[in-house]
Design a protein around this motif. Structure first.
Motif, short mmCIF file in Angstrom:
data_model
loop_
_atom_site.label_atom_id
_atom_site.label_comp_id
_atom_site.label_asym_id
_atom_site.label_seq_id
_atom_site.Cartn_x
_atom_site.Cartn_y
_atom_site.Cartn_z
N ILE A 186 42.17 47.25 32.55
CA ILE A 186 41.63 45.96 32.54
C ILE A 186 41.36 45.23 31.50
O ILE A 186 41.12 45.89 30.45
N VAL A 187 41.59 43.83 31.28
CA VAL A 187 41.11 42.85 30.14
C VAL A 187 40.08 42.02 30.85
O VAL A 187 40.53 41.40 31.80
N SER A 188 38.94 42.06 30.33
CA SER A 188 37.83 41.00 30.79
C SER A 188 37.50 39.97 29.82
O SER A 188 37.08 40.27 28.65
N GLY A 189 37.36 38.78 30.26
CA GLY A 189 36.85 37.59 29.62
C GLY A 189 37.91 36.66 29.22
O GLY A 189 39.15 37.16 28.76
N SER A 190 37.63 35.35 29.18
CA SER A 190 38.90 34.49 29.15
C SER A 190 39.41 34.58 27.66
O SER A 190 40.72 34.47 27.76
N SER A 191 38.70 34.71 26.75
CA SER A 191 39.19 34.81 25.47
C SER A 191 39.97 35.87 25.43
O SER A 191 41.20 35.96 24.54
N LEU A 192 39.59 37.26 25.81
CA LEU A 192 40.44 38.38 25.55
C LEU A 192 41.84 38.19 26.51
O LEU A 192 42.73 38.81 26.20
N VAL A 193 41.58 37.61 27.66
CA VAL A 193 42.66 37.58 28.52
C VAL A 193 43.74 36.49 27.87
O VAL A 193 45.04 36.86 27.80
N LEU A 194 43.34 35.48 27.08
CA LEU A 194 44.17 34.52 26.58
C LEU A 194 45.10 35.42 25.34
O LEU A 194 46.16 35.19 25.27
N ALA A 252 45.51 38.49 25.26
CA ALA A 252 46.36 39.64 26.00
C ALA A 252 47.71 39.09 26.33
O ALA A 252 48.83 39.46 26.26
N LEU A 253 47.79 37.65 26.96
CA LEU A 253 48.84 36.92 27.09
C LEU A 253 49.92 36.70 26.19
O LEU A 253 50.88 36.26 26.42
N GLU A 254 49.39 36.71 25.03
CA GLU A 254 50.62 36.63 23.71
C GLU A 254 51.25 38.01 23.80
O GLU A 254 52.31 37.99 23.23
N ARG A 255 50.80 39.05 24.45
CA ARG A 255 51.76 40.18 24.59
C ARG A 255 51.83 40.28 26.06
O ARG A 255 51.34 41.38 26.82
N PRO A 256 52.55 39.46 26.74
CA PRO A 256 52.35 39.66 28.30
C PRO A 256 53.03 40.75 29.20
O PRO A 256 52.60 40.92 30.21
N GLU A 257 53.75 41.39 28.38
CA GLU A 257 54.15 42.72 29.13
C GLU A 257 53.16 43.85 29.29
O GLU A 257 53.32 44.68 30.10
N ARG A 258 51.95 43.43 28.75
CA ARG A 258 50.89 44.29 29.16
C ARG A 258 50.24 44.20 30.30
O ARG A 258 49.56 45.09 30.93
N GLU A 291 42.67 25.58 34.33
CA GLU A 291 44.11 25.00 33.97
C GLU A 291 44.60 25.78 32.91
O GLU A 291 45.58 26.12 32.74
N LYS A 292 43.75 25.93 31.72
CA LYS A 292 44.35 26.75 30.38
C LYS A 292 44.79 28.08 30.77
O LYS A 292 45.94 28.26 30.34
N ILE A 293 44.07 28.71 31.45
CA ILE A 293 44.30 30.20 31.79
C ILE A 293 45.64 30.32 32.70
O ILE A 293 46.66 30.98 32.53
N GLU A 294 45.70 29.32 33.76
CA GLU A 294 46.92 29.16 34.60
C GLU A 294 48.23 28.93 33.76
O GLU A 294 49.08 29.55 33.87
N SER A 311 34.38 35.04 34.35
CA SER A 311 35.24 33.88 34.81
C SER A 311 36.82 34.29 34.99
O SER A 311 37.36 33.82 35.87
N VAL A 312 37.24 35.40 34.03
CA VAL A 312 38.56 35.51 34.09
C VAL A 312 38.75 37.23 33.78
O VAL A 312 37.83 37.64 32.88
N THR A 313 39.65 38.05 34.57
CA THR A 313 40.02 39.21 33.94
C THR A 313 41.34 39.46 34.41
O THR A 313 42.13 38.47 35.02
N ALA A 314 42.00 40.38 33.94
CA ALA A 314 43.61 40.86 34.13
C ALA A 314 43.59 42.22 34.25
O ALA A 314 42.86 42.82 33.62
#
Length: 205
Positions: free
Chosen positions: A107-115, A117-123, A139-142, A171-174
């Motif tokens: 899991i990746v937790s927190g909006s900053s960490l999720v954003l 992690a999305l730089e390496r979306p294969e994860r 809106e930013k996350i989506e 607020s956000v996790t992945a």
């Protein structure tokens, strides 16, 4: 399942079509005569089955199919009550899977960490956003998730997400890619199918 192995079949009490048992909802009759949802299929006794559909559930109740299946009078407080019980079971299952992901470091937790992690979306397999998140952050996350080809869905509240993770509000996790995330998405699809809508923000749609 190995090729040729028998898959148990059951008939939906609503539409009367036969399906693999694993595709259907199971219900049992309590000693007091109440019809109970057995989402995990672990309660003892004879089972009755319906499709993952509120319409099939309504038909089963209207035609008194539970009485026939259990060969005894059955009490259903309301179809809406059964539906609410099922939705609660599905949500509890999703919450448990998020907790399992935390314990297994998937899991990746927190909006900053999720954003980040999305730089390496294969994860990542799926981004989960709290339903009460601010519109701007949502809106930013989506947008970032969609641009990276990662499904994004809205589930529960910030307080609940934090509780599932054993932390404060989130607020956000992945979930990272793997079998657990696949199970989460399959269970989420069941919830949306039962509710009659599909809220996963799938970038391929």
């Amino acid at each position: 399942m190995p090729e040729g192995r028998h898959r148990p079949q059951r008939t939906c009490l609503g539409c009367r079509q036969a399906f693999d048992q694993s595709q259907l909802l199971r219900f049992v009759r309590s000693p007091e005569g109440d019809v109970l949802v057995d989402y995990r299929g672990k309660l003892p006794g004879r089972g009755g089955y319906t499709c993952l559909s509120i319409d099939c559930l309504r038909q089963a109740v209207a035609r008194r199919q539970f009485d026939r299946t259990f060969k005894a009078p059955c009490r259903v407080s309301s179809v809406d009550g059964l539906a609410a019980g099922l939705e609660e079971a599905l949500r509890e299952r999703l919450a448990a899977l998020i907790g399992m992901a935390r314990k297994s470091s998937q899991i990746v937790s927190g909006s900053s960490l999720v954003l980040d992690a999305l730089e390496r979306p294969e994860r990542l397999a799926v981004v989960i956003v709290a339903e009460d998140i601010s519109a701007g952050i949502a809106e930013k996350i989506e947008h970032k998730a969609r641009s990276r080809g990662v499904p994004c869905l809205y589930f529960s509240t910030k307080a609940d997400l934090g509780q599932f993770l054993g932390r404060g509000e989130r607020s956000v996790t992945a979930l990272t890619a793997g079998r657990l995330a696949e199970t989460f998405l399959a269970e989420w699809q069941k919830l949306k199918e039962f509710q009659g809508k599909f809220d996963v923000k799938d970038p391929s749609a």
